[in-house]
Design a protein around this motif. Structure first.
Motif, PDB file in Angstrom:
ATOM      1  N   VAL A  21     -32.135 -55.669  31.582  1.00  0.00           N
ATOM      2  CA  VAL A  21     -30.983 -55.462  30.703  1.00  0.00           C
ATOM      3  C   VAL A  21     -29.965 -54.592  31.421  1.00  0.00           C
ATOM      4  O   VAL A  21     -30.287 -53.489  31.869  1.00  0.00           O
ATOM      5  N   ALA A  29     -21.226 -52.857  26.123  1.00  0.00           N
ATOM      6  CA  ALA A  29     -21.800 -54.190  26.299  1.00  0.00           C
ATOM      7  C   ALA A  29     -23.132 -54.088  27.011  1.00  0.00           C
ATOM      8  O   ALA A  29     -23.470 -53.071  27.635  1.00  0.00           O
ATOM      9  N   ARG A  30     -23.900 -55.179  26.890  1.00  0.00           N
ATOM     10  CA  ARG A  30     -25.134 -55.302  27.643  1.00  0.00           C
ATOM     11  C   ARG A  30     -25.386 -56.780  27.912  1.00  0.00           C
ATOM     12  O   ARG A  30     -24.902 -57.646  27.194  1.00  0.00           O
ATOM     13  N   HIS A  31     -26.126 -57.028  28.971  1.00  0.00           N
ATOM     14  CA  HIS A  31     -26.497 -58.407  29.308  1.00  0.00           C
ATOM     15  C   HIS A  31     -28.000 -58.442  29.532  1.00  0.00           C
ATOM     16  O   HIS A  31     -28.545 -57.611  30.256  1.00  0.00           O
ATOM     17  N   ALA A  33     -31.634 -60.594  30.439  1.00  0.00           N
ATOM     18  CA  ALA A  33     -32.311 -61.754  31.027  1.00  0.00           C
ATOM     19  C   ALA A  33     -33.809 -61.540  30.868  1.00  0.00           C
ATOM     20  O   ALA A  33     -34.323 -60.449  31.135  1.00  0.00           O
ATOM     21  N   CYS A  65     -30.035 -61.376  35.550  1.00  0.00           N
ATOM     22  CA  CYS A  65     -29.260 -60.297  34.946  1.00  0.00           C
ATOM     23  C   CYS A  65     -28.077 -59.913  35.837  1.00  0.00           C
ATOM     24  O   CYS A  65     -26.950 -59.779  35.366  1.00  0.00           O
ATOM     25  N   GLY A  68     -25.355 -62.417  35.856  1.00  0.00           N
ATOM     26  CA  GLY A  68     -24.617 -62.447  34.599  1.00  0.00           C
ATOM     27  C   GLY A  68     -23.586 -61.350  34.474  1.00  0.00           C
ATOM     28  O   GLY A  68     -22.771 -61.375  33.540  1.00  0.00           O
ATOM     29  N   ILE A  69     -23.617 -60.362  35.364  1.00  0.00           N
ATOM     30  CA  ILE A  69     -22.639 -59.270  35.323  1.00  0.00           C
ATOM     31  C   ILE A  69     -21.847 -59.256  36.630  1.00  0.00           C
ATOM     32  O   ILE A  69     -21.488 -58.189  37.140  1.00  0.00           O
TER      33      ILE A  69
END
Length: 510
Positions: A21, A29-31, A33, A65, A68-69
């Motif tokens: 995370v 925000a957070r992303h 996986a 993860c 994704g960022i």
């Protein structure tokens, strides 16, 4: 680059899945996986995983993860993992055993022998860990008895977190939190216990050096290429998932308890120094050098209601069953469930009778059965709080876990606890706890509370649970009668065991 483009990645490696995370440093925000991996049960009571399969999933989750960022600066990676696992490695760091997970029960006999001999009390006093098959100490005793050559020739005995650290940084180390859950670490001297190592049949040179949970290592070039991060990225060694769930739920004040309810249940609170209970009920493990998590657990929690759903109809209809149960009067019209469906080797459940419904009558419906199951679990957890009060008083409790999405679970649990109760939004997130510990470790905040607030300001608050005082009074009366019910049920259990041992059964009629 502004703070909204700076993140810290919390990696929580559990028994069934890994979550990576990325938390924005400004909390906006957070992303997430996630990657799952299989458990194997090669024999009854054994539960293992392949370390390389688990590590491949960890790297895959971190890669997803990070991708994704894209464009964000990762200031650090911080680690959490399930405790109590054990892996044997050779000199080339190749696994010579699978990972024996927390729920591997092959060492049950060794645990029983330590308890029956009286050694368990001194081991608990020294290490803060009740004797239990999940402990690496008991697992090593099993290897010494059943695979002595392997036990003697393994170069290293390490835990799950230690293996992840090695694969990410190239270092063979552990940290205070994981070490304090092995049953071999003297929590008072903060060092491996030579006496316990002699009992386990291993030398200190076979165990990794112990670092603080805030120690910062560096991502190796190989791992960096695998996950898409620059080599040298800070890696905070972190802590075990249980202590980090306390942090992730903001239950880090010694007057606050964190109660997590999933398939099983646990109650935790944080104290400044190790505290050991004389009844061998609670474990005591580190979050940091001056924050120690006292934890009591029950082996039966939300699984009891899922069992009821399975036997009463549709196991996937649990929410509907809980709605039906909520319409039943508190106390389930005299029906009481003792929720000991799954045996647990650790006190107090090792002394518990078999699971039972007491007071069953023809007028009781499925709603009564389900409500009695919820009440039985909550009464059991309330008993943990009563015993914990002998070590440290708890003025309020924060509830976390999927079960508490249900209004019935929240209402009953709060009434049984009879103290201010809040449901937290973070659900005891170990990845959030790891990230907060990591942020503190790299010097971005002055303390853990500030780190947690910076990453997720909502977790420090919580939704209060309002409870009717009449409901609290009703459960107070039931709790007072519970010891008598347990005694009677225990006697009945002994009679049933004798009947089963004698091979008695009803005659078969044509």
């Amino acid at each position: 680059m502004g703070p909204e483009r700076r993140v810290i990645v919390g990696v929580d490696v559990g028994t069934r899945a890994v979550r990576a995370v990325a938390f924005a440093l400004d909390g906006t925000a957070r992303h997430v996986a996630t990657r799952e991996y299989p458990l194997r049960e090669p024999m009854p009571g054994w539960q293992v995983q392949e370390p390389d399969v688990l590590m491949a999933a960890t790297l895959a989750a971190m890669t997803a993860c990070v991708s994704g960022i894209s464009g964000a600066e990762v200031v650090a990676v911080a680690l959490s993992s399930a405790r109590y696992g054990l892996i044997g490695l050779d000199a080339a760091m190749t696994p010579v055993t699978p990972l024996l997970t927390q729920r591997d029960r092959r060492s049950s006999e060794a645990a029983r022998e330590l308890r029956s001999s009286g050694q368990s009390r001194e081991l608990h006093r020294l290490t803060g860990t009740p004797v239990h098959p999940m402990n690496p100490l008991c697992k090593l005793l099993w290897f010494a008895r059943h695979e002595p050559y392997l036990c003697a020739t393994a170069r290293w005995w390490i835990g799950l977190k230690d293996y992840v650290i090695h694969r990410l940084t190239g270092m063979v180390v552990t940290e205070l939190s994981s070490a304090s859950g092995t049953g071999m670490f003297d929590v008072h001297r903060r060092a491996w216990s030579s006496a316990v190592l002699d009992l386990a049949g291993v030398s200190e040179s076979q165990l990794p050096p112990v670092l603080p949970t805030t120690a910062v290592l560096r991502l190796s070039p190989m791992a960096g290429r695998a996950v898409g991060l620059p080599p040298g990225t800070p890696v905070v060694v972190g802590a075990g998932d249980g202590p980090l769930r306390s942090l992730g739920a903001a239950a880090i004040d010694h007057t606050v308890g964190g109660l997590t309810l999933g398939a099983t249940g646990a109650l935790r609170t944080v104290v400044r120094d190790p505290r050991i209970d004389p009844d061998e009920t609670f474990s005591c493990g580190a979050l940091t050098e001056d924050a120690w998590v006292v934890r009591g657990a029950v082996g039966n929690g939300g699984n009891v209601v899922r069992w009821a759903g399975r036997v009463l109809g549709d196991e996937h209809a649990t929410p509907a069953l809980l709605d039906v149960a909520a319409r039943i009067a508190p106390g389930s019209d005299g029906l009481v469930m003792l929720p000991y469906l799954r045996a647990d080797e650790a006190p107090p459940e090792s002394c518990a009778p078999p699971g039972a419904f007491l007071g069953l009558r023809s007028e009781h419906s499925r709603g009564h059965l389900v409500r009695a199951a919820v009440e039985g679990v909550c009464l059991q957890l309330g008993g943990l709080r009563d015993r914990l009060a002998d070590l440290t008083p708890i003025g309020s409790v924060r509830l976390t876990g999927d079960a508490f999405r249900s209004p019935l679970w929240r209402e009953v649990m709060a009434a049984v606890l009879d103290c201010p109760v809040q449901v937290t939004s973070a659900a005891g997130d170990a990845a959030l706890g790891a990230a907060a510990l990591g942020l503190f470790a790299i010097g971005h905040t002055a303390d853990l509370q500030e780190a947690l607030t910076q990453l997720d300001s909502g977790v420090v608050g919580g939704e209060p649970v309002e409870v009717d005082p009449a409901l609290t009074a009703a459960y107070r009366g039931l709790r007072a009668r519970l010891p008598t019910l347990l005694t009677v049920a225990g006697q009945l259990g002994e009679i049933l065991d004798e009947v089963a041992g004698a091979g008695l059964s009803a005659p078969v009629r044509p």
